[in-house]
Design a protein around this motif. Structure first.
Motif, short mmCIF file in Angstrom:
data_model
loop_
_atom_site.label_atom_id
_atom_site.label_comp_id
_atom_site.label_asym_id
_atom_site.label_seq_id
_atom_site.Cartn_x
_atom_site.Cartn_y
_atom_site.Cartn_z
N VAL A 138 3.31 -5.70 0.96
CA VAL A 138 2.78 -5.52 -0.34
C VAL A 138 1.82 -4.23 -0.13
O VAL A 138 1.53 -3.59 -1.04
CB VAL A 138 1.96 -6.63 -0.79
N THR A 139 1.27 -3.95 1.08
CA THR A 139 0.53 -2.54 1.35
C THR A 139 1.18 -1.49 1.77
O THR A 139 0.70 -0.23 1.71
CB THR A 139 -0.74 -3.09 2.16
N GLY A 140 2.74 -1.71 1.70
CA GLY A 140 3.40 -0.46 2.02
C GLY A 140 3.24 0.16 3.48
O GLY A 140 3.37 1.53 3.44
N ARG A 141 3.20 -0.54 4.27
CA ARG A 141 2.95 -0.24 5.82
C ARG A 141 3.86 -0.67 6.40
O ARG A 141 3.94 -0.42 7.81
CB ARG A 141 1.67 -0.72 6.22
N GLU A 142 5.17 -0.82 6.23
CA GLU A 142 6.41 -1.13 7.02
C GLU A 142 6.98 0.01 7.75
O GLU A 142 7.25 -0.08 8.75
CB GLU A 142 7.61 -1.98 6.24
N GLY A 143 6.82 0.98 7.01
CA GLY A 143 7.21 2.39 7.71
C GLY A 143 6.39 2.81 8.78
O GLY A 143 6.90 3.18 10.13
N GLU A 144 5.16 2.67 8.69
CA GLU A 144 3.92 3.07 9.84
C GLU A 144 4.17 2.04 10.92
O GLU A 144 4.25 2.29 12.11
CB GLU A 144 2.62 2.85 9.42
#
Length: 224
Positions: A138-144
């Motif tokens: 939900v915080t959009g940190r999967e790519g990192e």
């Protein structure tokens, strides 16, 4: 505008029947207790058949009428908005708990793009009771996370586990074994493919496949 709520029609019908209520009873409860005067038995029937879904406000009222938590009427939450609904927490309360303005939080929830800092992200996870996997999503940190994991398995995992722990707001000690296992798994896979015929192609395909699913591998290892 938020996407449709992942409403679990079967769960709603099961809960209603378990309580011995007819669709009309549920509609009356939503109207009398929550001011949902527009709700009719036909709405309840349509929701249970999966041909329509309640709005966020209707979901909360339906949960109240069925004496259950909103999460019991939903499939697995995917977005920040859905996780908040599942917990039955007001947007203003989440904003206050994370230390940001209510307008800023509502804009992030509506856009689906989280812009909070590390501390705010950690507090978000606390108030919504998010597991690390859900918090990252939900915080959009999967790519990192994928980038760090790829570097960890392809080089020295010890050089990356502190940064991964910080990203996930987790204890470093909980990550050592999963990262060590993933590093060994990846290196063993690469060594085996390099011994086969057409080594470059085989190694490239095997390595690419592992990297493409590296976040899933990580959560599986962490759960184990």
């Amino acid at each position: 505008m938020h996407p449709p709520i992942p409403f679990n029609a079967r769960a709603a019908r099961t809960l209603r029947e378990k309580l011995g209520m007819a669709p009309g009873h549920v509609a009356y409860g939503m109207s009398a207790s929550y001011g949902m005067t527009h709700i009719t038995p036909d709405h309840i029937t349509a929701w249970e058949r999966g041909v329509a879904a309640p709005t966020a406000h209707e979901l909360n009222a339906l949960a109240g009428a069925l004496w259950c938590a909103p999460s019991e009427l939903m499939d697995r939450p995917r977005t920040l908005h859905e996780h908040r609904l599942a917990r039955g927490i007001a947007a203003d309360d989440v904003a206050d708990a994370t230390g940001m303005s209510r307008e800023a939080y509502q804009q992030m929830e509506a856009s689906g793009v989280w812009r909070g800092d590390t501390g705010q992200s950690a507090r978000l996870g606390d108030i919504l009771g998010l597991e690390p996997r859900d918090l990252v999503a939900v915080t959009g940190r999967e790519g990192e996370l994928a980038r760090l994991l790829t570097e960890a398995v392809s080089t020295r995992w010890q050089a990356h586990f502190k940064e991964i722990a910080k990203l996930l707001s987790m204890d470093k000690r909980d990550l050592k074994e999963p990262l060590r296992a993933m590093h060994d798994e990846y290196q063993t896979l690469m060594a085996a493919t390099l011994m086969r015929a057409s080594a470059n192609t085989a190694a490239g395909e095997a390595g690419q496949s592992y990297v493409e699913n590296i976040v899933d591998h990580f959560w599986e290892r962490l759960g184990a």
